[in-house]
Design a protein around this motif. Structure first.
Motif, PDB file in Angstrom:
ATOM      1  N   HIS A 176       0.914  -0.888  -0.098  1.00 25.95           N
ATOM      2  CA  HIS A 176      -0.170  -0.263  -0.015  1.00 25.95           C
ATOM      3  C   HIS A 176       0.366   1.299  -0.194  1.00 25.95           C
ATOM      4  O   HIS A 176       1.067   2.129  -0.459  1.00 25.95           O
ATOM      5  CB  HIS A 176      -1.220   0.214   1.044  1.00 25.95           C
ATOM      6  N   MET A 230       1.512   4.207  -3.681  1.00 18.45           N
ATOM      7  CA  MET A 230       0.845   5.413  -2.950  1.00 18.45           C
ATOM      8  C   MET A 230       2.328   6.288  -3.367  1.00 18.45           C
ATOM      9  O   MET A 230       2.161   7.805  -2.987  1.00 18.45           O
ATOM     10  CB  MET A 230       0.365   5.561  -1.726  1.00 18.45           C
ATOM     11  N   ILE A 282      -1.840  -1.696   7.711  1.00 17.39           N
ATOM     12  CA  ILE A 282      -2.139  -0.373   7.121  1.00 17.39           C
ATOM     13  C   ILE A 282      -2.690   0.479   7.470  1.00 17.39           C
ATOM     14  O   ILE A 282      -2.405   1.540   6.709  1.00 17.39           O
ATOM     15  CB  ILE A 282      -3.876  -1.167   6.776  1.00 17.39           C
ATOM     16  N   ASN A 294      -0.314   3.856   5.748  1.00 21.65           N
ATOM     17  CA  ASN A 294      -1.823   4.768   4.697  1.00 21.65           C
ATOM     18  C   ASN A 294      -0.679   6.403   5.701  1.00 21.65           C
ATOM     19  O   ASN A 294      -0.518   7.315   4.985  1.00 21.65           O
ATOM     20  CB  ASN A 294      -2.488   4.777   5.464  1.00 21.65           C
ATOM     21  N   GLN A 326       0.130   8.800   2.959  1.00 23.72           N
ATOM     22  CA  GLN A 326      -0.373  10.467   3.100  1.00 23.72           C
ATOM     23  C   GLN A 326       0.729  11.366   2.891  1.00 23.72           C
ATOM     24  O   GLN A 326       0.437  12.601   3.304  1.00 23.72           O
ATOM     25  CB  GLN A 326      -0.900  10.729   4.040  1.00 23.72           C
ATOM     26  N   ALA A 345      -5.776   8.914   0.375  1.00 20.06           N
ATOM     27  CA  ALA A 345      -5.901   7.903   0.386  1.00 20.06           C
ATOM     28  C   ALA A 345      -7.067   7.220   0.893  1.00 20.06           C
ATOM     29  O   ALA A 345      -8.099   6.029   0.294  1.00 20.06           O
ATOM     30  CB  ALA A 345      -5.434   8.004   1.533  1.00 20.06           C
ATOM     31  N   ALA A 378      -9.187   3.772  -1.005  1.00 15.25           N
ATOM     32  CA  ALA A 378      -9.462   2.646  -0.369  1.00 15.25           C
ATOM     33  C   ALA A 378     -11.910   2.633  -0.540  1.00 15.25           C
ATOM     34  O   ALA A 378     -11.797   1.612  -0.734  1.00 15.25           O
ATOM     35  CB  ALA A 378      -9.359   3.040   1.270  1.00 15.25           C
TER      36      ALA A 378
END
Length: 210
Positions: free
Chosen positions: A74, A78, A136, A140, A144, A173, A177
């Motif tokens: 993930h 990103m 996660i 995340n 971000q 984000a 999702a």
């Protein structure tokens, strides 16, 4: 140090970092593939290492658990979105750029990713694992932060002082999702690209560039 020597060392460091990143991605993808196809409980670190053609020691040099390995994908995705955003044409509307960047990373162009119901169900079960949730969240947060830096560069804002780039990164984000979850849980298979396009169209209408 002579300029040639400095350039050589810099090149070696760059190559080393790229190889480390490639190994991280290979381990993460192996963990996802095995857990989706075989079930979370039936996959071991030893199997993941073997799938990625590395030693268990190498796995442990990168990750403390299979949950951390999976979450790394993930973050990597990103980071690539942030890179792709910065590579978009100058003057392109921000939300158009973001949609292109997100689609490029979430929707495979070669249609190589499995899309059958068994795969979708395996992904749903994997994402429901409590052990994965915390990793996660951590991935995340890091993602971000990096995306906010790219948004700030594109919009002439400051990633540290201004709210806007942080807000956009958080919304991207969250929107991504939501699109993934909707695509996975829809009664009929919903193409992820179409859902993402719908999500970003709605986001663009409500978040104009300042």
């Amino acid at each position: 140090m002579a300029p040639a020597d400095e350039a050589r060392i810099t090149g070696q460091l760059g190559l080393r970092e790229r190889k480390k990143r490639q190994t991280r991605v290979a381990l993460s993808q192996a963990a996802i593939r095995l857990c989706v196809l075989n079930g979370w409980a039936d996959v071991t670190i030893e199997q993941i290492a073997a799938e990625a053609n590395v030693s268990v020691r190498t796995f442990r040099n990168y990750f403390a658990s299979k949950a951390e390995a999976i979450a790394a994908s993930h973050l990597e995705r990103m980071l690539r979105i942030a890179d792709d955003l910065l590579a978009r044409p100058v003057g392109e509307p921000l939300w158009d750029s973001l949609l292109h960047a997100v689609l490029g990373q979430f929707v495979p162009q070669d249609n190589s990713a499995p899309q059958n119901e068994r795969w979708r169900e395996g992904v749903r079960l994997m994402l429901a694992e409590p052990a994965l949730a915390g990793e996660i969240v951590k991935a995340n947060a890091a993602a971000q932060q990096e995306l906010a830096k790219a948004v700030a560069q594109c919009t002439g804002t400051d990633a540290e002082r201004d709210v806007y780039p942080k807000l956009v990164a958080a919304v991207v984000a969250a929107g991504s999702a939501v699109a993934v979850e909707h695509s996975l849980r829809a009664d009929e298979a919903a193409p992820l690209g179409a859902v993402l396009s719908q999500v970003f169209e709605q986001l663009a209408a409500g978040l104009p560039v300042p």
